[in-house]
Design an enzyme around this catalytic site. Structure first.
Site, PDB file in Angstrom:
ATOM      1  N   TYR A 182      20.028 -47.521   2.798  1.00  0.00           N
ATOM      2  CA  TYR A 182      21.161 -47.705   3.696  1.00  0.00           C
ATOM      3  C   TYR A 182      22.280 -48.459   2.976  1.00  0.00           C
ATOM      4  O   TYR A 182      22.176 -48.736   1.774  1.00  0.00           O
ATOM      5  CB  TYR A 182      20.692 -48.376   4.989  1.00  0.00           C
ATOM      6  CG  TYR A 182      19.682 -47.505   5.719  1.00  0.00           C
ATOM      7  CD1 TYR A 182      20.028 -46.204   6.089  1.00  0.00           C
ATOM      8  CD2 TYR A 182      18.390 -47.936   5.986  1.00  0.00           C
ATOM      9  CE1 TYR A 182      19.110 -45.374   6.722  1.00  0.00           C
ATOM     10  CE2 TYR A 182      17.466 -47.113   6.611  1.00  0.00           C
ATOM     11  CZ  TYR A 182      17.833 -45.827   6.982  1.00  0.00           C
ATOM     12  OH  TYR A 182      16.929 -44.996   7.595  1.00  0.00           O
ATOM     13  N   LEU A 300       0.964 -49.322   4.485  1.00  0.00           N
ATOM     14  CA  LEU A 300      -0.444 -48.920   4.501  1.00  0.00           C
ATOM     15  C   LEU A 300      -1.394 -50.113   4.566  1.00  0.00           C
ATOM     16  O   LEU A 300      -2.426 -50.149   3.898  1.00  0.00           O
ATOM     17  CB  LEU A 300      -0.764 -48.038   3.292  1.00  0.00           C
ATOM     18  CG  LEU A 300      -0.114 -46.652   3.287  1.00  0.00           C
ATOM     19  CD1 LEU A 300      -0.581 -45.847   2.081  1.00  0.00           C
ATOM     20  CD2 LEU A 300      -0.413 -45.891   4.571  1.00  0.00           C
ATOM     21  N   GLY A 322       4.301 -51.589  10.902  1.00  0.00           N
ATOM     22  CA  GLY A 322       5.079 -50.740  11.792  1.00  0.00           C
ATOM     23  C   GLY A 322       4.208 -49.760  12.548  1.00  0.00           C
ATOM     24  O   GLY A 322       3.900 -49.944  13.714  1.00  0.00           O
TER      25      GLY A 322
END
Length: 356
Positions: A182, A300, A322
């Protein structure tokens, strides 16, 4: 004694445990406004005793949204529904942060369950994107417009104004999104920043945009904690790398940044990522060892024992998760049960604990 469930003292707050909900876009806002979805989505993590909840990438300007469904904080009117969320989390004894962001060239996309494609400026829900340099993420996309110095300064000030609003709302943590390709990351990476002015070229120039934002928002921070999420490497030749990340974090530490949230990748489509268990932990560990700054790790991390070992081995101070929280919003309670740690449940759910 579980280190994962030990408190972490910051300058002005204390996390009750080291499990933090990573910011996760919900693509469910209306013109930047939070809805009941966001209240329920974020509130459930507070009920389940996450150490900190970080709200999804929240754009500081309308054209900085990843999609038309993203949250925003570019005007005062956005504040009221966000305050409802913050008040609920605080009412459960929890802490909440906000991730302030600008998507740059990766903006103006559709919602991912519709299409991940960019929406052209002349189509409904689309707009012209901007970036450090006029390089599209995909060749077929409408190229972003290169920001001039005046526009850069306006975006820096937009971060400042959004921070002022966030502090007034009551967020405990302000996180700057400088990762995943971003806008801030686009300035950092030589693969996306081909400028020849003071915001491009050398390492010192490429980090200037981020440092200018930190300088601009710092006077408004009061007794809040400032975090920055970075991509430690672009996973691409000639891109942003771990050594540069270490040097950046050393500088940010002197400017008041309290935690670096270490992820990786996202800058370019030709990245080559080796994905495996704990694949991003070494980045956090290296940054922690070389800078001494509190460090969070991601990627992970799927079970309690794995998370506990990362903290035990001093590879990171914080575990950010997440998808695991999407699969199980009460993941903290599950991890505590697996590690045989007794943590309090909210009264309304306590009878569930009795049957474990």
């Amino acid at each position: 004694m579980s280190l994962l469930f030990s408190p972490l003292a910051l300058r002005h707050q204390t996390l009750s445990n080291r499990l933090v909900v990573s910011p996760m876009c919900q693509y469910s806002a209306l013109d930047g406004f939070a809805t009941h979805w966001h209240l329920v989505h974020l509130g459930q993590f507070a009920i389940a005793k996450a150490g900190l909840i970080i709200q999804e990438a929240t754009s500081v300007v309308a054209e900085g949204r990843i999609s038309y469904g993203d949250l925003g904080l570019w005007k005062d009117e956005h504040m009221a529904p966000l305050k409802d969320i913050v008040d609920f989390v605080h009412g459960q004894g929890g802490l909440i942060g906000i991730q302030l962001a600008h998507a740059g060239r990766k903006a103006s996309t559709d919602k991912p369950w519709i299409s991940r494609a960019q929406i052209a400026p002349d189509e409904p829900n689309g707009w012209q994107t901007v970036a450090p340099s006029p390089i599209p993420y995909y060749p077929q996309e409408n190229p972003p417009i290169a920001l001039d110095i005046v526009e850069i300064k306006k975006i820096i000030d937009a971060f400042r104004l959004a921070t002022v609003r966030a502090i007034e709302i009551g967020y405990d943590v302000i996180e700057l999104h400088a990762a995943h390709g971003y806008l801030i990351h686009q300035f950092l990476s030589p693969l996306t920043n081909q400028r020849t002015d003071e915001y491009g070229g050398s390492f010192e120039n490429r980090i200037r945009f981020l440092l200018d934002i930190i300088t601009a928002i710092w006077p408004a921070m009061e007794n809040r904690s400032l975090w920055v999420r970075i991509s430690a490497t672009d996973w691409a030749e000639g891109g942003w790398n771990l050594e540069e990340s270490v040097e950046l974090v050393k500088i940010m530490k002197t400017m008041g940044v309290e935690v670096v949230d270490v992820s990786s990748g996202g800058a370019v489509r030709h990245q080559e990522i080796t994905v495996k268990e704990n694949y991003q932990v070494p980045f956090a560990q290296r940054i922690k060892e070389d800078t001494g700054l509190l460090t969070g790790t991601v990627g992970l991390i799927k079970n309690a024992k794995q998370a506990e070992q990362i903290i035990e081995q001093n590879q990171a101070d914080i575990i950010l998760i997440g998808r695991g929280f999407l699969q199980n919003p009460h993941l903290v309670l599950q991890f505590a049960h697996e590690l045989k740690v007794d943590i309090p449940w909210v009264s309304q759910y306590a009878r569930g604990k009795e049957t474990l």
